[in-house]
Scaffold this motif. Structure first.
Motif, short mmCIF file in Angstrom:
data_model
loop_
_atom_site.label_atom_id
_atom_site.label_comp_id
_atom_site.label_asym_id
_atom_site.label_seq_id
_atom_site.Cartn_x
_atom_site.Cartn_y
_atom_site.Cartn_z
N ALA A 34 0.77 -1.07 -0.13
CA ALA A 34 0.18 -0.07 0.13
C ALA A 34 0.88 1.16 0.05
O ALA A 34 0.47 2.11 -0.87
CB ALA A 34 -0.88 -0.05 1.32
N VAL A 38 0.94 4.05 -3.06
CA VAL A 38 0.66 5.47 -2.85
C VAL A 38 1.85 6.32 -3.28
O VAL A 38 1.99 7.49 -3.90
CB VAL A 38 0.47 5.58 -1.30
N ARG A 41 1.97 6.51 -7.16
CA ARG A 41 0.92 7.52 -7.42
C ARG A 41 1.43 9.00 -7.29
O ARG A 41 1.03 9.89 -8.29
CB ARG A 41 -0.51 7.31 -6.91
N PHE A 42 2.15 9.24 -6.20
CA PHE A 42 2.83 10.37 -6.04
C PHE A 42 3.86 10.70 -7.27
O PHE A 42 4.03 11.82 -7.83
CB PHE A 42 3.45 10.72 -4.88
N LEU A 47 -1.41 11.80 -7.58
CA LEU A 47 -1.60 12.46 -6.32
C LEU A 47 -0.91 13.65 -5.63
O LEU A 47 0.30 13.68 -6.22
CB LEU A 47 -1.74 11.38 -5.29
N PHE A 52 -4.23 14.41 0.92
CA PHE A 52 -4.64 13.79 2.26
C PHE A 52 -4.80 14.52 3.45
O PHE A 52 -5.38 14.35 4.42
CB PHE A 52 -3.27 12.85 2.34
#
Length: 63
Positions: A34, A38, A41-42, A47, A52
């Motif tokens: 996970a 993330v 994706r950054f 993102l 967040f």
């Protein structure tokens, strides 16, 4: 590589971790997967850190 193949590889990694390492290894591999998702994706630009940590506006309340 399409998302179905990536999902299959992730599922196989979790399966091997659960079978050979037990439930603790399964959770560790899932959590690190996970975090890697993330981070990826950054790096791709999908993102932003504000996604967040952005506070809700006063007009939007969840009940």
């Amino acid at each position: 590589m399409n998302m179905a193949v990536v999902g299959m590889i992730a599922g196989m990694a979790l399966g091997f971790a659960g079978y050979f390492g037990g439930f603790g290894a399964f959770l560790l591999v899932a959590a690190l997967g996970a975090v890697g998702f993330v981070a990826g994706r950054f790096l791709e630009g999908d993102l932003e850190p504000g996604d967040f940590f952005r506070s809700r506006e006063r007009g939007e309340r969840r009940r």
